[in-house]
Design an enzyme around this catalytic site. Sequence first.
Site, PDB file in Angstrom:
ATOM      1  CE  LYS A  65      -2.441  -1.440   3.764  1.00 45.28           C
ATOM      2  NZ  LYS A  65      -3.561  -1.495   4.758  1.00 45.28           N
ATOM      3  N   GLY A  76       4.317   7.165   2.218  1.00 47.21           N
ATOM      4  CA  GLY A  76       4.889   8.500   2.411  1.00 47.21           C
ATOM      5  C   GLY A  76       3.935   9.478   3.076  1.00 47.21           C
ATOM      6  CD  GLU A  77       0.933  12.069  -0.005  1.00 50.77           C
ATOM      7  OE1 GLU A  77       0.617  13.061   0.667  1.00 50.77           O
ATOM      8  OE2 GLU A  77       1.135  12.104  -1.225  1.00 50.77           O
TER       9      GLU A  77
END
Length: 734
Positions: A697, A700-701
């Site tokens: 999945k 980073g965010e």
Amino acid sequence: MTGPGPFPDVARVDARDKVRGMTPYGADNHPPNLAHAMLVTAQIGKGRLVKVDTDAARAVAGVQLVLTHQDTEGLKADGYLFANGRSFQSVQPMIGTAIAYRGQPIALVVADSLEAAIEGAEQVSAEYVTAPFSVTLDSEGTEILAQADLPLPKPAFADKNVGDADAALAAAPVTVDAVYDSAPQHQNPIELIATVASWDGDELTVYESTQHVEGIRQGLAFELGISPDKVRVISPFCGGSFGQKNAMHAQTVLVALAARTLGRPVKLVVPRSQLFHNTSFRPPTRHRVRLGADRAGKIVAAVHEIDQQTSRHDLFPSMATDTSARLHGIPNFRSRERLRRTDVQTPGFMRAPWEHAAAFAFESAIDELAYALDRDPVELRLANELPYDVVTGKPFSSRHLSECLRRGAELFGWARRRMAPRSMRETDGTLVGWGVATGAYPSVISPSIAQLRVTDDGGIVLNVGVQEMGQGARNAVAAAVADVLKVRADQVTTLLGDTKGPPPHLTAGSWGTATAVPAARQAAIDMREALRKLQPEASNGATPAGILRHAKRPFLEVEARHQAPGAPDAVFDRMKQGLLAYVGPEFPEFVSFSFIAHFVEVHVEPATCRVRVPRVVTVADCGRVVSPRTAASQLRGGVVWGIGGALREASEVDPRYGGFLNADLAEYLVPVNADIGDIQVDFVDKPDPMLNNAGVKGLGEVANVGPAAAVANAVYHATGRRVRHLPIRIEDLL
Ligand code: MOS
């Protein structure tokens, strides 16, 4: 689908080059006979240009060219990313005389040296007609729009209405109703936005730091009115971006035009002070969150209402409640999102663009509810997990938020927390606060094409359309290939960030790994099959090169494509046009999100109220972790940023003059080393069984979703002060 097994911790494949300064960033490219450029920007909040006086600038020794709106005939604006364009906003400066916001470029000065270009830019003067403007959520003249009524795709941008939230709220014995505000922010990647443009006849080559070389290629070709076949854009490395460089900026086409006019390559590095007005930014938001629970601690209803700034000329939509609706299993959920039009450049993506502020608001409200119920905030969240998505009724592709919470609590020592605010102190009187918050972020996927070539001399070359912004894309795709072909990751050469390769997607929205890794992995699987056909009797230890030599084949090449489950083939056409092409987080059979839990300790010095953050524990569920080292780095970076968002960062707007005031790193406060204590990160590391063949999945965010809330909740626990705006400053606690 079953994903691969756990991945080894591999050093960054680009580490050696990076520490030796061998990594070519955009502005490092110096073609022969290079000229240097500098922008001149508008000094009014809004209005119209009457005259631009360039005589003094042209008289500066070394100045070769001054472009203004009078020199851009035929230039077209490509348009805004969210409206099927490739630019960060629909306004292309220097086409016409309108000034939409303070800091909009009005001239480009080109000279033999950077010094002469700067001196020339300082000599340009302009006369304007000014117009009234508004720059804050509450300024007079700010226009308020209900997002659901706007011409944006439905149901993606419709308000959510699940169950009957208002009735459930009215009937709930325990409620929270609070308003939270977040400040505008600018990401400040170390590498500034920059363009180096050179022409060879009618062929244009652009070096630029970007998250999307194809978007720039297509956008530039459109703006210049030339064929995309004549444009090549190269960005193998990008020195930080965080959403800033996911669409085309204003300077790119102006530099290309200057280079064509002058018949020389031209380079422009936009100074940081100008960057605050010439890139997107995180808009300020206001959230009203209402929660209702029964006395046993079951959360029965939530209403999340949001106001978010946008520009006068574009609609930067809010997608915040896509995520807040999925943080917890709340069966009655209603959202209402509104945009407020103001006279700024168009705001846009900045790491966890909507979710950073939304999680601050929503997870602060959950903490307030925990205190209203006198329930431990970890337990309260664990008691409100549901195994399916209430918005769609579909299952999650995977959801390990409970495990994030449990493991994080264990690592942090949460069991030793006392519930009451101001109840924990150091021996010197320092107030100690422990706070928790969760986060989620949509898992979406863009189309991807990967080409893999093995050669009989041992070469393994992967060419895949993903951008390396320092997040570790190279490691992730190299690891995916290495895992299948049973080689070391550093034996895989990765070619990326060049429009000469397979068409690349925009690398953003945390979809890079879930987009490029499955394609790279599929290419490796196809290669393994092709090698097996060449030599069916090969032993397990046989190398690709060995098999090729045995078969007397100099090389073997395969190409694999990957797209999101249920995505139409048309997504490949959109990708080839440089347009947004992602699908998700709602897929035909499931809904997919990454999840995270943050645990934060703050120390508040009682006399000065100075807040320190000595330690953080963060546990993420991003599916399978393909690149443990760069993933851990991503998480730490997100937590550092969350601390900055909670305690430091704000772009200061001056309602009298417009624009942003603290437009440099001296006055735009970010955490420094002394502000950051121990950050322990961990992963659930279970492959997602539905989303793609690699079980990955996004990461980073989601790293930046929730840490600011955890800090705010810890500040409340330490001090008893509930601060409902970001950033939290000393004056809020005195
Ligand atoms: Mo991300 S903020 O969409 O690059």
